[in-house]
Design a protein around this motif. Structure first.
Motif, PDB file in Angstrom:
ATOM      1  N   PRO A   1      86.117  11.721 -40.896  1.00  0.00           N
ATOM      2  CA  PRO A   1      86.534  10.950 -39.564  1.00  0.00           C
ATOM      3  C   PRO A   1      85.986   9.894 -39.492  1.00  0.00           C
ATOM      4  CG  PRO A   1      84.872  12.802 -39.044  1.00  0.00           C
ATOM      5  CD  PRO A   1      85.180  12.716 -40.495  1.00  0.00           C
ATOM      6  N   ASN A   2      86.867   8.932 -39.244  1.00  0.00           N
ATOM      7  CA  ASN A   2      86.323   7.645 -38.878  1.00  0.00           C
ATOM      8  C   ASN A   2      86.228   7.110 -37.492  1.00  0.00           C
ATOM      9  OD1 ASN A   2      86.204   6.752 -41.908  1.00  0.00           O
ATOM     10  ND2 ASN A   2      88.624   7.198 -41.526  1.00  0.00           N
ATOM     11  N   ILE A   3      85.170   6.879 -36.703  1.00  0.00           N
ATOM     12  CA  ILE A   3      84.873   6.810 -35.370  1.00  0.00           C
ATOM     13  C   ILE A   3      85.580   5.563 -34.968  1.00  0.00           C
ATOM     14  CG2 ILE A   3      83.350   6.854 -33.520  1.00  0.00           C
ATOM     15  CD1 ILE A   3      81.490   8.328 -35.255  1.00  0.00           C
ATOM     16  N   GLY A   4      85.281   4.455 -35.567  1.00  0.00           N
ATOM     17  CA  GLY A   4      85.644   3.065 -35.300  1.00  0.00           C
ATOM     18  C   GLY A   4      87.130   2.872 -35.299  1.00  0.00           C
ATOM     19  N   SER A   5      87.734   3.547 -36.408  1.00  0.00           N
ATOM     20  CA  SER A   5      89.232   3.420 -36.667  1.00  0.00           C
ATOM     21  C   SER A   5      89.975   4.507 -36.026  1.00  0.00           C
ATOM     22  CB  SER A   5      89.394   3.448 -38.266  1.00  0.00           C
ATOM     23  OG  SER A   5      88.605   2.505 -38.802  1.00  0.00           O
ATOM     24  N   HIS A   6      89.607   5.277 -35.500  1.00  0.00           N
ATOM     25  CA  HIS A   6      90.229   6.426 -34.858  1.00  0.00           C
ATOM     26  C   HIS A   6      91.318   6.967 -35.549  1.00  0.00           C
ATOM     27  CE1 HIS A   6      88.458   4.313 -31.572  1.00  0.00           C
ATOM     28  NE2 HIS A   6      89.266   3.253 -31.695  1.00  0.00           N
ATOM     29  N   ASN A   7      90.775   7.507 -36.768  1.00  0.00           N
ATOM     30  CA  ASN A   7      91.712   8.051 -37.848  1.00  0.00           C
ATOM     31  C   ASN A   7      90.815   9.061 -38.899  1.00  0.00           C
ATOM     32  OD1 ASN A   7      90.484   6.213 -39.386  1.00  0.00           O
ATOM     33  ND2 ASN A   7      92.325   5.122 -40.348  1.00  0.00           N
ATOM     34  N   ILE A   8      91.404   9.603 -39.786  1.00  0.00           N
ATOM     35  CA  ILE A   8      90.945  10.422 -40.747  1.00  0.00           C
ATOM     36  C   ILE A   8      91.242  10.121 -42.196  1.00  0.00           C
ATOM     37  CG2 ILE A   8      90.824  12.933 -41.554  1.00  0.00           C
ATOM     38  CD1 ILE A   8      90.045  12.748 -38.760  1.00  0.00           C
ATOM     39  N   THR A   9      90.276   9.885 -42.891  1.00  0.00           N
ATOM     40  CA  THR A   9      90.596   9.626 -44.405  1.00  0.00           C
ATOM     41  C   THR A   9      90.614  10.964 -45.196  1.00  0.00           C
ATOM     42  OG1 THR A   9      89.595   7.590 -44.432  1.00  0.00           O
ATOM     43  CG2 THR A   9      89.368   8.448 -46.496  1.00  0.00           C
ATOM     44  N   VAL A  10      91.574  11.072 -46.053  1.00  0.00           N
ATOM     45  CA  VAL A  10      91.585  12.431 -47.028  1.00  0.00           C
ATOM     46  C   VAL A  10      91.353  12.056 -48.461  1.00  0.00           C
ATOM     47  CG1 VAL A  10      93.173  14.203 -47.630  1.00  0.00           C
ATOM     48  CG2 VAL A  10      93.723  12.874 -45.295  1.00  0.00           C
ATOM     49  N   VAL A  11      90.335  12.811 -48.935  1.00  0.00           N
ATOM     50  CA  VAL A  11      90.094  12.371 -50.336  1.00  0.00           C
ATOM     51  C   VAL A  11      90.440  13.620 -51.100  1.00  0.00           C
ATOM     52  CG1 VAL A  11      88.068  12.226 -51.964  1.00  0.00           C
ATOM     53  CG2 VAL A  11      87.813  11.266 -49.342  1.00  0.00           C
ATOM     54  N   ASP A  12      91.049  13.353 -52.261  1.00  0.00           N
ATOM     55  CA  ASP A  12      91.367  14.397 -53.094  1.00  0.00           C
ATOM     56  C   ASP A  12      90.259  14.692 -54.137  1.00  0.00           C
ATOM     57  OD1 ASP A  12      93.797  15.971 -54.841  1.00  0.00           O
ATOM     58  OD2 ASP A  12      92.477  14.980 -56.316  1.00  0.00           O
ATOM     59  N   VAL A  13      89.901  15.896 -54.216  1.00  0.00           N
ATOM     60  CA  VAL A  13      88.532  16.372 -54.799  1.00  0.00           C
ATOM     61  C   VAL A  13      88.794  16.505 -56.550  1.00  0.00           C
ATOM     62  CG1 VAL A  13      86.750  18.380 -55.013  1.00  0.00           C
ATOM     63  CG2 VAL A  13      87.731  18.072 -52.763  1.00  0.00           C
ATOM     64  N   ASP A  14      89.766  16.617 -56.828  1.00  0.00           N
ATOM     65  CA  ASP A  14      90.030  16.785 -58.341  1.00  0.00           C
ATOM     66  C   ASP A  14      89.950  15.262 -58.753  1.00  0.00           C
ATOM     67  OD1 ASP A  14      90.229  19.467 -58.565  1.00  0.00           O
ATOM     68  OD2 ASP A  14      92.482  19.368 -58.482  1.00  0.00           O
ATOM     69  N   SER A  15      90.648  14.327 -58.282  1.00  0.00           N
ATOM     70  CA  SER A  15      90.329  12.837 -58.686  1.00  0.00           C
ATOM     71  C   SER A  15      89.388  12.268 -58.161  1.00  0.00           C
ATOM     72  CB  SER A  15      92.066  12.038 -58.358  1.00  0.00           C
ATOM     73  OG  SER A  15      92.002  12.188 -56.834  1.00  0.00           O
ATOM     74  N   GLU A  16      88.647  12.722 -56.986  1.00  0.00           N
ATOM     75  CA  GLU A  16      87.835  11.786 -56.356  1.00  0.00           C
ATOM     76  C   GLU A  16      88.205  10.576 -56.008  1.00  0.00           C
ATOM     77  OE1 GLU A  16      84.267  11.971 -58.883  1.00  0.00           O
ATOM     78  OE2 GLU A  16      84.041  14.272 -58.699  1.00  0.00           O
ATOM     79  N   GLU A  17      89.443  10.493 -55.372  1.00  0.00           N
ATOM     80  CA  GLU A  17      89.931   9.307 -54.789  1.00  0.00           C
ATOM     81  C   GLU A  17      90.555   9.639 -53.463  1.00  0.00           C
ATOM     82  OE1 GLU A  17      92.850   7.987 -57.603  1.00  0.00           O
ATOM     83  OE2 GLU A  17      91.056   7.174 -59.115  1.00  0.00           O
ATOM     84  N   ILE A  18      90.567   8.479 -52.466  1.00  0.00           N
ATOM     85  CA  ILE A  18      91.407   8.522 -51.242  1.00  0.00           C
ATOM     86  C   ILE A  18      92.776   8.536 -51.615  1.00  0.00           C
ATOM     87  CG2 ILE A  18      91.828   7.457 -49.225  1.00  0.00           C
ATOM     88  CD1 ILE A  18      88.963   6.232 -49.330  1.00  0.00           C
ATOM     89  N   VAL A  19      93.634   9.486 -50.838  1.00  0.00           N
ATOM     90  CA  VAL A  19      94.907   9.835 -51.043  1.00  0.00           C
ATOM     91  C   VAL A  19      95.605   9.430 -49.698  1.00  0.00           C
ATOM     92  CG1 VAL A  19      94.896  11.317 -52.929  1.00  0.00           C
ATOM     93  CG2 VAL A  19      94.552  12.169 -50.596  1.00  0.00           C
TER      94      VAL A  19
END
Length: 305
Positions: free
Chosen positions: A137-155
């Motif tokens: 959760p990004n408090i200042g952007s009012h959104n949620i970032t999703v990270v793929d654990v296998d690739s270890e990258e933001i999707v």
């Protein structure tokens, strides 16, 4: 086997190890500056603690309840939320003001990867039950970032309400619960479509979410109103099944860290301004007692060893 609560006293820089047989502090350990969030590895052998104003992670040996290592990094800037993969091999940490995610090898306790979210005030870490995704959760952007654990990258990033902080995925993996602290409400998000299936008004400044082991309840501490929202996740009402706040109970002042014991019979809520932990009986949905700890307890975890 003995059950413990690990309670971070953020304004006295200590950890209280509470023996749940006696509901009293068995040991107090000094930490670096401002211990904030905590996670225990699945095997119960280690505890990771972010010391947010000290810009360090303290790593504790749970056999001795002593700090055995300290992690530092130039980009630690208010290290905060923690989560561990279900296999216990990796620890994820969100650093709030540097707005980066750190991945730590839990065997070597070395930082393996660092990447920015490019969002404002990335604050917490929450794993999906299957361990395949991480939600930040990004408090200042009012959104949620999703990270793929296998690739270890933001999707992905997706919008929610204002000031999201508490985030958790239901044990069945179908819904992500998001506590929007600036809107005083709960969003229940479909994890497949990322659409908001339900909205619920709760208390003032909700900041954490934790599910009972069986998924029946979600507990949400509301910081400013000093209470705990109890959400029944599949409440039947007028031939409909939906998440519903079935009770809101008074706890201490500024409730924060919340955790269940192993079988879900009890929950524990750290009360920041009253320097205690509320004991919640999940059969009666009532506060059953208080455990005195240190000054301004916040992060809390459960350990059985």
């Amino acid at each position: 086997m003995t059950e413990y609560l690990i309670v971070l006293n953020k304004d006295e820089d200590t950890i209280s190890f509470v023996n749940l047989t006696t509901n009293s502090v068995e040991k107090t350990v000094e930490t670096d500056y401002n211990p904030h969030e905590v996670v225990v590895t699945p095997d119960g052998k280690k505890t990771y603690v972010t010391c947010s104003l000290g810009n360090k992670i303290n790593i504790i040996n749970n056999e001795t309840f002593e700090i055995e290592k300290r992690l530092e990094h130039p980009d630690f800037n208010f290290p905060h939320g923690l989560g561990v993969t279900p296999d216990g091999k990796k620890v994820y940490m969100a650093s709030t003001y540097s707005e980066k995610v750190f991945i730590i090898n839990a065997e070597t306790d070395e930082i393996e990867k660092v990447f920015p979210t490019y969002q404002q005030l990335s604050h917490m870490i929450s794993f999906a039950p299957d361990g395949k995704k991480v939600y930040v959760p990004n408090i200042g952007s009012h959104n949620i970032t999703v990270v793929d654990v296998d690739s270890e990258e933001i999707v992905n990033h997706f919008p929610v309400g204002k000031g999201p902080e508490g985030v958790a995925v239901h044990p069945n993996g179908k819904h992500l619960y998001v506590a929007n602290q600036h809107d005083n409400n709960l969003f229940v998000v479909n994890t497949e479509t990322l659409e908001i299936d339900y909205k619920r008004r709760i208390g003032a400044v909700p900041i954490r979410i934790v599910f009972s082991p069986d998924g029946k309840y979600a507990l949400i501490p509301n910081r400013e109103s000093g209470d705990l929202s109890i959400i029944e996740t599949e409440h039947e009402l007028k031939d409909k099944v939906r998440p519903w706040e079935v009770k809101r109970i008074r706890v201490g002042v500024w409730p924060g860290g919340t955790v269940f014991n192993e079988d879900g019979s009890y929950a524990y809520v750290a009360n920041n301004k009253t320097n205690d932990v509320s004991i919640i009986n999940m059969s009666t949905l009532k506060e059953e007692g208080l455990i005195e700890v240190g000054t301004h307890p916040d992060g809390v975890a459960y350990l059985k060893k």
